[in-house]
Write an enzyme that holds these catalytic residues in place. Structure first.
Site, PDB file in Angstrom:
ATOM      1  N   LYS A  22      28.786   7.695 -41.314  1.00  0.00           N
ATOM      2  CA  LYS A  22      27.563   7.944 -42.095  1.00  0.00           C
ATOM      3  C   LYS A  22      26.936   9.283 -41.729  1.00  0.00           C
ATOM      4  O   LYS A  22      26.634  10.098 -42.594  1.00  0.00           O
ATOM      5  CB  LYS A  22      26.545   6.824 -41.847  1.00  0.00           C
ATOM      6  CG  LYS A  22      25.172   7.126 -42.421  1.00  0.00           C
ATOM      7  CD  LYS A  22      24.174   6.037 -42.142  1.00  0.00           C
ATOM      8  CE  LYS A  22      23.465   6.139 -40.820  1.00  0.00           C
ATOM      9  NZ  LYS A  22      22.294   7.039 -40.779  1.00  0.00           N
ATOM     10  N   ASN A  23      26.733   9.511 -40.439  1.00  0.00           N
ATOM     11  CA  ASN A  23      25.995  10.713 -40.041  1.00  0.00           C
ATOM     12  C   ASN A  23      26.788  11.994 -40.300  1.00  0.00           C
ATOM     13  O   ASN A  23      26.189  13.057 -40.464  1.00  0.00           O
ATOM     14  CB  ASN A  23      25.572  10.623 -38.575  1.00  0.00           C
ATOM     15  CG  ASN A  23      24.411   9.652 -38.387  1.00  0.00           C
ATOM     16  OD1 ASN A  23      23.849   9.169 -39.360  1.00  0.00           O
ATOM     17  ND2 ASN A  23      24.078   9.373 -37.138  1.00  0.00           N
ATOM     18  N   CYS A 123       8.309   7.334 -39.178  1.00  0.00           N
ATOM     19  CA  CYS A 123       9.590   6.649 -39.306  1.00  0.00           C
ATOM     20  C   CYS A 123       9.583   5.519 -38.298  1.00  0.00           C
ATOM     21  O   CYS A 123       8.914   5.603 -37.268  1.00  0.00           O
ATOM     22  CB  CYS A 123      10.691   7.651 -39.030  1.00  0.00           C
ATOM     23  SG  CYS A 123      12.113   6.993 -38.222  1.00  0.00           S
ATOM     24  N   ARG A 128       9.142  11.298 -35.729  1.00  0.00           N
ATOM     25  CA  ARG A 128      10.297  12.203 -35.741  1.00  0.00           C
ATOM     26  C   ARG A 128       9.931  13.483 -36.478  1.00  0.00           C
ATOM     27  O   ARG A 128      10.113  13.604 -37.690  1.00  0.00           O
ATOM     28  CB  ARG A 128      11.502  11.531 -36.401  1.00  0.00           C
ATOM     29  CG  ARG A 128      12.030  10.377 -35.590  1.00  0.00           C
ATOM     30  CD  ARG A 128      13.036   9.561 -36.348  1.00  0.00           C
ATOM     31  NE  ARG A 128      14.369  10.141 -36.358  1.00  0.00           N
ATOM     32  CZ  ARG A 128      15.421   9.543 -36.912  1.00  0.00           C
ATOM     33  NH1 ARG A 128      15.289   8.382 -37.502  1.00  0.00           N
ATOM     34  NH2 ARG A 128      16.607  10.104 -36.878  1.00  0.00           N
ATOM     35  N   ILE A 130       9.868  17.624 -37.627  1.00  0.00           N
ATOM     36  CA  ILE A 130      10.936  18.550 -38.025  1.00  0.00           C
ATOM     37  C   ILE A 130      10.636  19.969 -37.531  1.00  0.00           C
ATOM     38  O   ILE A 130      11.187  20.944 -38.033  1.00  0.00           O
ATOM     39  CB  ILE A 130      11.200  18.556 -39.550  1.00  0.00           C
ATOM     40  CG1 ILE A 130       9.952  18.972 -40.331  1.00  0.00           C
ATOM     41  CG2 ILE A 130      11.718  17.219 -40.022  1.00  0.00           C
ATOM     42  CD1 ILE A 130      10.282  19.440 -41.737  1.00  0.00           C
ATOM     43  N   ASP A 313      22.170   5.676 -30.671  1.00  0.00           N
ATOM     44  CA  ASP A 313      22.551   4.799 -31.777  1.00  0.00           C
ATOM     45  C   ASP A 313      23.396   3.606 -31.326  1.00  0.00           C
ATOM     46  O   ASP A 313      23.732   2.746 -32.145  1.00  0.00           O
ATOM     47  CB  ASP A 313      23.324   5.591 -32.852  1.00  0.00           C
ATOM     48  CG  ASP A 313      22.403   6.451 -33.695  1.00  0.00           C
ATOM     49  OD1 ASP A 313      21.173   6.334 -33.564  1.00  0.00           O
ATOM     50  OD2 ASP A 313      22.923   7.259 -34.500  1.00  0.00           O
ATOM     51  N   ARG A 405      22.504   0.628 -45.349  1.00  0.00           N
ATOM     52  CA  ARG A 405      22.415   2.086 -45.172  1.00  0.00           C
ATOM     53  C   ARG A 405      23.538   2.587 -44.285  1.00  0.00           C
ATOM     54  O   ARG A 405      23.905   3.761 -44.370  1.00  0.00           O
ATOM     55  CB  ARG A 405      21.074   2.468 -44.517  1.00  0.00           C
ATOM     56  CG  ARG A 405      19.879   2.345 -45.433  1.00  0.00           C
ATOM     57  CD  ARG A 405      18.628   2.853 -44.726  1.00  0.00           C
ATOM     58  NE  ARG A 405      18.938   4.041 -43.982  1.00  0.00           N
ATOM     59  CZ  ARG A 405      18.596   4.280 -42.712  1.00  0.00           C
ATOM     60  NH1 ARG A 405      17.899   3.400 -42.045  1.00  0.00           N
ATOM     61  NH2 ARG A 405      18.944   5.384 -42.127  1.00  0.00           N
TER      62      ARG A 405
HETATM   63  C1  UD1 Z   1      20.443  12.091 -35.740  1.00  0.00           C
HETATM   64  C2  UD1 Z   1      21.131  10.888 -36.304  1.00  0.00           C
HETATM   65  C3  UD1 Z   1      20.579   9.610 -35.671  1.00  0.00           C
HETATM   66  C4  UD1 Z   1      20.633   9.690 -34.154  1.00  0.00           C
HETATM   67  C5  UD1 Z   1      20.002  10.980 -33.642  1.00  0.00           C
HETATM   68  C6  UD1 Z   1      20.170  11.186 -32.154  1.00  0.00           C
HETATM   69  C7  UD1 Z   1      21.717  11.541 -38.564  1.00  0.00           C
HETATM   70  C8  UD1 Z   1      21.472  11.379 -40.020  1.00  0.00           C
HETATM   71  N1  UD1 Z   1      20.918  10.847 -37.745  1.00  0.00           N
HETATM   72  O1  UD1 Z   1      19.076  12.003 -36.090  1.00  0.00           O
HETATM   73  O2  UD1 Z   1      21.355   8.508 -36.147  1.00  0.00           O
HETATM   74  O3  UD1 Z   1      19.934   8.588 -33.604  1.00  0.00           O
HETATM   75  O4  UD1 Z   1      20.598  12.108 -34.308  1.00  0.00           O
HETATM   76  O5  UD1 Z   1      21.514  11.150 -31.817  1.00  0.00           O
HETATM   77  O6  UD1 Z   1      22.624  12.234 -38.151  1.00  0.00           O
HETATM   78  N2  UD1 Z   1      12.990  16.233 -32.592  1.00  0.00           N
HETATM   79  C9  UD1 Z   1      11.852  17.024 -32.563  1.00  0.00           C
HETATM   80  N3  UD1 Z   1      11.699  17.970 -33.534  1.00  0.00           N
HETATM   81  C10 UD1 Z   1      12.624  18.159 -34.522  1.00  0.00           C
HETATM   82  C11 UD1 Z   1      13.782  17.366 -34.541  1.00  0.00           C
HETATM   83  C12 UD1 Z   1      13.922  16.391 -33.553  1.00  0.00           C
HETATM   84  O7  UD1 Z   1      11.002  16.879 -31.703  1.00  0.00           O
HETATM   85  O8  UD1 Z   1      12.417  19.054 -35.364  1.00  0.00           O
HETATM   86  C13 UD1 Z   1      13.162  15.188 -31.552  1.00  0.00           C
HETATM   87  C14 UD1 Z   1      13.244  13.792 -32.154  1.00  0.00           C
HETATM   88  O9  UD1 Z   1      11.965  13.241 -32.352  1.00  0.00           O
HETATM   89  C15 UD1 Z   1      14.026  13.055 -31.099  1.00  0.00           C
HETATM   90  C16 UD1 Z   1      14.997  14.128 -30.589  1.00  0.00           C
HETATM   91  O10 UD1 Z   1      14.431  15.387 -30.953  1.00  0.00           O
HETATM   92  O11 UD1 Z   1      13.195  12.660 -30.049  1.00  0.00           O
HETATM   93  C17 UD1 Z   1      16.397  14.038 -31.138  1.00  0.00           C
HETATM   94  O12 UD1 Z   1      16.363  13.920 -32.551  1.00  0.00           O
HETATM   95  P1  UD1 Z   1      17.528  14.499 -33.473  1.00  0.00           P
HETATM   96  O13 UD1 Z   1      18.728  14.767 -32.659  1.00  0.00           O
HETATM   97  O14 UD1 Z   1      16.966  15.605 -34.287  1.00  0.00           O
HETATM   98  O15 UD1 Z   1      17.828  13.262 -34.418  1.00  0.00           O
HETATM   99  P2  UD1 Z   1      18.144  13.289 -35.965  1.00  0.00           P
HETATM  100  O16 UD1 Z   1      18.912  14.501 -36.333  1.00  0.00           O
HETATM  101  O17 UD1 Z   1      16.906  12.973 -36.722  1.00  0.00           O
END
Ligand code: UD1
Length: 427
Positions: A22-23, A123, A128, A130, A313, A405
């Site tokens: 999926k990811n 979420c 979470r 960006i 995960d 999902r």
């Molecule tokens: C992806 C995966 C998700 C997995 C996660 C961590 C997908 C679609 N989803 O989510 O299944 O659990 O990686 O392996 O691939 N963070 C910030 N600012 C940002 C982005 C992230 O502070 O702009 C923080 C998040 O809150 C979290 C950490 O960084 O604490 C890691 O998140 P991230 O690796 O970005 O996860 P996703 O890409 O959302």
């Protein structure tokens, strides 16, 4: 709304096919926005999130054509063609439902010189943000403007410059976004402390197949030389390491033995190490991985971490499995702050778990008892399925849309290896 009904206590055995990841699918699909030529993705899992992402691509002006729709087939082939983009916006309604929609920001910006994406908001597994996506894009030349819950990114002169960015925290999604944007920049980019997840390797390999120039694939430093245009490609999505790990836990919790066909051991070493520590026998086979339960399950101490560490995960599924272990396991969640929502539900089935901040102490119990349960995210839902497979009596897992999902035809795969599981529609 649908529920999954499980009558527990059946030992699983046999061969279980692993679907495309999926990811990986959710970061490979937006690559199609980077070129006017077709991108054909094979082994795409049949999942609600993949369908949702297809609709988002359609809204941006891309066409999506699917092959392999026979109901017996796992996976599908999708050809995406973004001849021209008719919109550069990912609206609130779509981003709200599917956080991964944020992954169109980088490619749309690189292709069209501008993109407008709704901020995802809260979420279930915590706050979470960006911010890292935005900072990384800024570092390679994007100008950002926030208004009315949206971020608008612009590339001055229509094309990103390229640049250097060091992530303060490892982020999978932000690494994906900046890589997809940097491949079409005017100059070079260096991304440091990049995420190294196998899905990022899959992304880079697909972009390279489309003509991108990326060095350091699989390391935490990615060097990208922008090119003027990318071409089309055909690319097969990697196997889902989280799905494989989840079914490995299913074999272990039921005292069973499964061959996970198509699973790739190299992508899931931390999961395999943790399974072995719990006394589960894991071996590579010609077709994938074999997993055989050892009895009783031994307690383990685990902490989630970015790849190659133990995946967040997989945390909920391991917790369910360890509920029936001997002794006390210690699990620490370091990635997301609110990822223990399965704990009270597991407790309702008889589990003995205490949470202290980010750490959960899981004391093994002799038995779990089926109950109506529900969870608010995908992996937490899977942990309840696992508990249900081993519990006495019937477990009804509500909010099945979370499972849809991320797990392709879950009940079909599990019943084929001996589980008593079905989907019930409440009309
Ligand atoms: C992806 C995966 C998700 C997995 C996660 C961590 C997908 C679609 N989803 O989510 O299944 O659990 O990686 O392996 O691939 N963070 C910030 N600012 C940002 C982005 C992230 O502070 O702009 C923080 C998040 O809150 C979290 C950490 O960084 O604490 C890691 O998140 P991230 O690796 O970005 O996860 P996703 O890409 O959302």
């Amino acid at each position: 709304m649908d529920r999954i009904l499980i009558r527990g206590g059946h030992r699983l055995s046999g061969r279980l096919p692993i679907s495309g990841a999926k990811n990986a699918a959710l970061t490979l699909m937006p690559c199609a926005l980077l070129t006017d030529a077709p991108l054909t993705l094979r082994n795409l899992p049949r999942l609600a999130d993949v369908d949702g992402f297809g609709h988002l691509l359609n809204q941006l002006g891309a066409s999506t054509a699917i092959e392999g729709t026979s109901p017996q087939d796992f996976g599908r082939t999708m050809t995406i063609r973004a001849g021209s983009l008719t919109s550069t916006e990912a609206p609130y309604d779509i981003v709200r439902k599917m956080r991964a929609s944020i992954l169109v920001l980088g490619p749309v910006l690189a292709r069209a010189g501008e993109a407008r994406v709704s901020l995802p908001g809260g979420c279930a597994i915590g706050n979470r943000p960006i911010d890292l996506h935005l900072k990384a894009l800024e570092a390679i030349g994007a100008e950002l403007e926030m208004a009315a819950g949206y971020v608008k990114a612009t590339a001055p002169g229509g094309r990103l410059s390229g640049g250097r960015y060091r992530f303060p925290v490892v982020s999978v999604g932000a690494t994906e976004n900046v890589v997809m944007a940097a491949v079409l920049a005017k100059g070079g980019s260096v991304i440091e402390n990049a995420a190294r997840e196998p899905e990022i390797v899959d992304l880079c390999n697909c972009l390279i197949a489309m003509g991108a120039r990326i060095e350091g694939v699989g390391t935490d430093t990615l060097e990208i030389e922008g090119v003027d245009a990318l071409h089309g490609a055909t690319y097969a999505v990697m196997p889902d390491r989280i799905e494989a790990g989840s079914y490995a836990c299913a074999a272990a919790i039921t005292g069973g033995s499964l061959e996970l066909v198509g699973a790739r051991a190299a992508d899931m070493q931390a999961t395999i190490d943790a399974l072995r520590e719990a006394g589960v026998t894991v071996a590579e086979t010609a077709d994938g991985l074999s997993v055989e339960a050892g009895a009783p399950l031994a307690p383990v101490t685990l902490s989630t971490a970015p790849y190659p560490g133990f995946a967040t995960d997989m945390q909920a599924q391991f917790m369910a499995m360890l509920c029936l272990g001997s002794g006390t396991s210690v699990l620490t969640e370091t990635i997301f702050e609110n990822r223990y929502m399965h704990v009270p539900e597991l407790a309702r089935m008889g589990a003995d778990i205490q949470v202290h901040g980010r750490t959960a102490l899981v004391k093994g119990v002799d038995r779990l008892v089926g109950a109506p349960v529900m969870a608010t995210d995908l992996r937490a839902s899977m942990s309840l399925i696992l508990a249900g497979l081993a519990a006495e009596g019937e477990t009804a897992v509500a909010r099945v849309y979370h499972l849809d999902r991320g797990y392709e035809r879950l009940e079909e795969k599990l019943s084929a290896v001996g589980a008593d599981i079905e989907r019930a529609s409440d009309g």
